[in-house]
Design a protein around this motif. Structure first.
Motif, PDB file in Angstrom:
ATOM      1  N   UNK A 200       0.964   0.583 -18.562  1.00  0.00           N
ATOM      2  CA  UNK A 200       2.170   1.197 -18.748  1.00  0.00           C
ATOM      3  C   UNK A 200       2.255   2.702 -17.968  1.00  0.00           C
ATOM      4  N   UNK A 201       1.173   3.483 -18.210  1.00  0.00           N
ATOM      5  CA  UNK A 201       1.202   4.759 -17.690  1.00  0.00           C
ATOM      6  C   UNK A 201       1.143   4.802 -16.133  1.00  0.00           C
ATOM      7  N   UNK A 202       0.207   3.826 -15.483  1.00  0.00           N
ATOM      8  CA  UNK A 202       0.092   3.955 -14.058  1.00  0.00           C
ATOM      9  C   UNK A 202       0.621   2.742 -13.361  1.00  0.00           C
ATOM     10  N   UNK A 203       2.022   2.987 -12.995  1.00  0.00           N
ATOM     11  CA  UNK A 203       2.691   1.731 -12.014  1.00  0.00           C
ATOM     12  C   UNK A 203       2.029   1.020 -11.081  1.00  0.00           C
ATOM     13  N   UNK A 204       1.024   2.066 -10.407  1.00  0.00           N
ATOM     14  CA  UNK A 204       0.278   1.222  -9.323  1.00  0.00           C
ATOM     15  C   UNK A 204      -0.779   0.345 -10.086  1.00  0.00           C
ATOM     16  N   UNK A 205      -1.460   0.683 -11.213  1.00  0.00           N
ATOM     17  CA  UNK A 205      -2.284  -0.246 -11.856  1.00  0.00           C
ATOM     18  C   UNK A 205      -1.645  -1.452 -12.327  1.00  0.00           C
ATOM     19  N   UNK A 206      -0.262  -1.432 -12.696  1.00  0.00           N
ATOM     20  CA  UNK A 206       0.573  -2.666 -13.054  1.00  0.00           C
ATOM     21  C   UNK A 206       0.815  -3.540 -11.854  1.00  0.00           C
ATOM     22  N   UNK A 207       1.213  -2.885 -10.667  1.00  0.00           N
ATOM     23  CA  UNK A 207       1.470  -3.614  -9.423  1.00  0.00           C
ATOM     24  C   UNK A 207       0.216  -4.231  -9.161  1.00  0.00           C
ATOM     25  N   UNK A 208      -0.920  -3.530  -9.064  1.00  0.00           N
ATOM     26  CA  UNK A 208      -2.227  -4.293  -8.838  1.00  0.00           C
ATOM     27  C   UNK A 208      -2.625  -5.505  -9.618  1.00  0.00           C
ATOM     28  N   UNK A 209      -2.562  -5.186 -10.977  1.00  0.00           N
ATOM     29  CA  UNK A 209      -2.782  -6.214 -11.813  1.00  0.00           C
ATOM     30  C   UNK A 209      -1.764  -7.311 -11.871  1.00  0.00           C
ATOM     31  N   UNK A 210      -0.378  -7.062 -11.353  1.00  0.00           N
ATOM     32  CA  UNK A 210       0.428  -7.909 -11.072  1.00  0.00           C
ATOM     33  C   UNK A 210       0.091  -9.091  -9.900  1.00  0.00           C
ATOM     34  N   UNK A 211      -0.418  -8.545  -8.936  1.00  0.00           N
ATOM     35  CA  UNK A 211      -0.835  -9.367  -7.855  1.00  0.00           C
ATOM     36  C   UNK A 211      -1.955 -10.225  -8.179  1.00  0.00           C
ATOM     37  N   UNK A 212      -2.812  -9.633  -9.049  1.00  0.00           N
ATOM     38  CA  UNK A 212      -4.031 -10.542  -9.393  1.00  0.00           C
ATOM     39  C   UNK A 212      -3.625 -11.593 -10.329  1.00  0.00           C
ATOM     40  N   UNK A 213      -2.429 -11.292 -11.109  1.00  0.00           N
ATOM     41  CA  UNK A 213      -2.084 -12.112 -12.195  1.00  0.00           C
ATOM     42  C   UNK A 213      -1.461 -13.308 -11.435  1.00  0.00           C
ATOM     43  N   UNK A 214      -0.659 -13.226 -10.338  1.00  0.00           N
ATOM     44  CA  UNK A 214       0.102 -14.148  -9.902  1.00  0.00           C
ATOM     45  C   UNK A 214      -0.728 -14.929  -8.889  1.00  0.00           C
ATOM     46  N   UNK A 215      -1.745 -14.086  -7.961  1.00  0.00           N
ATOM     47  CA  UNK A 215      -2.626 -14.945  -7.028  1.00  0.00           C
ATOM     48  C   UNK A 215      -3.677 -15.576  -7.601  1.00  0.00           C
ATOM     49  N   UNK A 216      -4.324 -14.925  -8.630  1.00  0.00           N
ATOM     50  CA  UNK A 216      -5.364 -15.537  -9.123  1.00  0.00           C
ATOM     51  C   UNK A 216      -5.547 -16.234 -10.371  1.00  0.00           C
ATOM     52  N   UNK A 217      -4.363 -15.860 -11.337  1.00  0.00           N
ATOM     53  CA  UNK A 217      -4.248 -16.451 -12.644  1.00  0.00           C
ATOM     54  C   UNK A 217      -3.131 -17.460 -12.367  1.00  0.00           C
ATOM     55  N   UNK A 224      10.422  -7.329 -16.994  1.00  0.00           N
ATOM     56  CA  UNK A 224      11.155  -6.275 -17.333  1.00  0.00           C
ATOM     57  C   UNK A 224      10.396  -4.918 -16.704  1.00  0.00           C
ATOM     58  N   UNK A 225       9.091  -4.993 -17.139  1.00  0.00           N
ATOM     59  CA  UNK A 225       8.433  -3.742 -16.589  1.00  0.00           C
ATOM     60  C   UNK A 225       8.371  -3.426 -15.071  1.00  0.00           C
ATOM     61  N   UNK A 226       8.292  -4.780 -14.261  1.00  0.00           N
ATOM     62  CA  UNK A 226       8.687  -4.867 -12.749  1.00  0.00           C
ATOM     63  C   UNK A 226       9.664  -4.156 -12.409  1.00  0.00           C
ATOM     64  N   UNK A 227      10.850  -4.381 -13.081  1.00  0.00           N
ATOM     65  CA  UNK A 227      12.143  -4.037 -12.765  1.00  0.00           C
ATOM     66  C   UNK A 227      12.233  -2.533 -13.100  1.00  0.00           C
ATOM     67  N   UNK A 228      11.552  -2.243 -14.138  1.00  0.00           N
ATOM     68  CA  UNK A 228      11.690  -0.728 -14.519  1.00  0.00           C
ATOM     69  C   UNK A 228      11.036   0.072 -13.435  1.00  0.00           C
ATOM     70  N   UNK A 229       9.914  -0.259 -13.003  1.00  0.00           N
ATOM     71  CA  UNK A 229       9.084   0.354 -11.978  1.00  0.00           C
ATOM     72  C   UNK A 229      10.230   0.625 -10.729  1.00  0.00           C
ATOM     73  N   UNK A 230      10.676  -0.711 -10.568  1.00  0.00           N
ATOM     74  CA  UNK A 230      11.354  -0.721  -9.207  1.00  0.00           C
ATOM     75  C   UNK A 230      12.545   0.288  -9.313  1.00  0.00           C
ATOM     76  N   UNK A 231      13.398   0.237 -10.506  1.00  0.00           N
ATOM     77  CA  UNK A 231      14.611   1.101 -10.786  1.00  0.00           C
ATOM     78  C   UNK A 231      14.214   2.462 -10.705  1.00  0.00           C
TER      79      UNK A 231
END
Lengths: 258, 266
Positions: A200-217, A224-231
């Motif tokens: 929640x506090x580190x947008x970069x940690x969320x983005x990197x985790x999202x890459x791993x979630x998509x590509x590896x899991x 909504x979290x992604x949209x919030x960071x983008x906005x």
């Protein structure tokens, strides 16, 4: 200069810079892929071979994190100096000061496309399949790009005002390297609340985790979290464009006289 | 408001020609570098007022450090004045004719010319359409496609001058650009420049070369210590202004040029 011309100029400046950069090196364009791979190799030697990391499939885990993180750090660090390094041009023409960081970010994007291609080959070579969740890569890459643009504009502005900020930018990216889960997984923390807090506090940690979630899991990220960071970062980027436009002549004075 | 944010208001008409650009009581200063032990404010221009009329070529002369280049940068909108106003005729744009704008030594002459033209406001298509003309005028031949770092200083200057000629503006600001290349190219450059500014274009021309100032300018302003020292007919102002002799070995401040009239503020 209209918007189309401006975008075309940013694109041309980025391509020319890549061309000029490649001509300086013996291996030329090969460095686009070689340099990130060497970074990964260094981290792999330290965390897997020396520190005996027990994480399953650590090399792929590290590559996904490190290769996306390098895109951010290189773009922000190089953008930080982009305005002060363009004194020659700034002294001759009243050009928009956003040109310099944006051309640097664009340069990083073109390099990153080849890195993403390399990542795809590594994933497929390691038995990972393309799943429907990969569609989420499109908004994720867009949000990642917006985060990079916003942070690059902020760093370029601060360094053009007071050059000493270059030290803070450099330290800041090192700090992010340690707290964004590049070589450790925030999801491995014993307390799930701590994981949520870091993401929640580190947008970069969320983005990197999202890459791993998509590509590896094969799992879609929290939309909504992604949209919030983008906005949020989109608004920051727009605000910085306005700040750079309004202070264009003051920036020129600072760059040329201090 | 003009595109670059400077105030552009309707300028009153005082003679048959329109005033294209006006500096009203313009001062410009900046804080000196801290590591130079000069913590104070460095004043470059001090309450300068002047007008540039439509179609005229105004010459600006003065010794090094007198504030000529800063004045051009203020006119071009690169800097904003610390105080005073810079007014332009509505819709008129104004920029410096600068050699080697955005040049990178690793890139070829062609790539640099393309980039330079785009930085001057050309679209990519327009810039590409100019490239063959640039190659021809600059007389670079096959070297046009070789990296600029392999060029001699003369070749570099020829490419720089030719791309600079692309500048499309209503008020052209020229800072010492005619001393380029060998004698033959210099003559060609001077002719090209005369063509550019003789066709009713408004220009401000900074130079140390008295011959060029006499040939190109209809009116001359002498700047000294941030003030306008003299203004008027080129012959008359140039007579008042005499370039300072070369400083003697061992340094010391250069002697003040000329014995012109007492300084006045525009």
């Amino acid at each position: 200069m209209n918007l189309t011309q401006y975008i075309s100029l940013v694109d041309t400046m980025a391509r020319m810079s890549l061309k000029a950069d490649a001509s300086r090196y013996f291996f030329g364009y090969i460095w686009w892929v070689l340099e990130p791979l060497l970074y990964v190799l260094v981290f792999y030697v330290v965390f897997e071979l020396i520190l005996q990391n027990r994480k399953e499939d650590f090399l792929v885990f590290l590559m996904v994190g490190k290769l996306t993180f390098i895109w951010f750090t290189k773009s922000v660090n190089q953008s930080a100096r982009s305005i002060v390094n363009s004194g020659g041009l700034i002294s001759k023409a009243n050009v928009s000061k956003t040109l310099f960081p944006l051309a640097t970010v664009q340069e990083g994007l073109y390099k990153q496309l080849s890195v993403f291609l390399l990542l795809l080959v590594v994933l497929l070579g390691n038995g990972y399949a393309i799943t429907s969740a990969w569609v989420w890569l499109i908004p994720l890459v867009v949000v990642n790009y917006i985060v990079i643009v916003a942070c690059s504009l902020v760093s370029a502005f601060l360094v053009s005002m007071v050059f000493d900020f270059i030290v803070m930018v450099s330290l800041g990216t090192i700090f992010l390297l340690f707290v964004s889960g590049i070589f450790w997984d925030p999801r491995d923390l014993a307390d799930p609340a701590a994981t949520d807090l870091i993401l929640l506090l580190n947008p970069l940690a969320f983005v990197i985790d999202a890459y791993r979630q998509i590509l590896m899991a094969g799992v879609a990220p929290d939309a909504w979290h992604l949209l919030g960071i983008g906005a949020g970062f989109g608004l920051l980027a727009l605000g910085m464009v306005l700040v750079l436009r309004r202070s264009s002549q003051f920036i020129a004075l600072k760059v040329l006289t201090s | 408001m003009s595109a670059d944010g400077l105030q552009a208001a309707a300028v009153p008409v005082e003679d048959s020609r329109r005033v294209m650009l006006e500096l009203r009581n313009v001062s410009h200063s900046f804080h000196a570098r801290k590591d130079s032990f000069e913590h104070g404010v460095h004043k470059v221009l001090d309450g300068v007022s002047l007008k540039v009329m439509e179609g005229e070529t105004l010459g600006i002369i003065g010794r090094n450090g007198a504030g000529k280049t800063t004045m051009l940068r203020l006119m071009a909108g690169i800097f904003a004045p610390t105080s005073g106003e810079i007014l332009r005729h509505p819709g008129a744009n104004c920029s410096l004719l600068s050699l080697g704008l955005g040049f990178q030594p690793q890139l070829s002459g062609r790539d640099n010319a393309l980039l330079s033209a785009m930085l001057r406001g050309y679209s990519r298509r327009e810039a590409e359409a100019c490239l063959e003309d640039i190659r021809e005028f600059s007389e670079l031949g096959q070297s046009f496609d070789e990296p600029v770092k392999t060029y001699s200083s003369g070749m570099n200057a020829r490419l720089g001058f030719t791309t600079a000629l692309l500048t499309k503006v209503d008020i052209l600001l020229i800072d010492e650009v005619l001393s380029v290349g060998d004698a033959q190219f210099r003559q060609k450059a001077e002719e090209a420049m005369r063509d550019r500014i003789s066709g009713g274009r408004t220009a401000v021309f900074v130079s140390h070369a008295e011959g060029q100032v006499k040939k190109l300018c209809g009116r001359v302003i002498w700047i000294e210590d941030g003030l306008v020292r003299a203004e008027g007919d080129p012959e008359q102002v140039l007579r008042q202004y005499r370039p300072p002799p070369a400083p003697a070995a061992g340094g010391g401040s250069p002697p003040r040029p000329g014995s012109g009239p007492p300084g006045h503020r525009g």
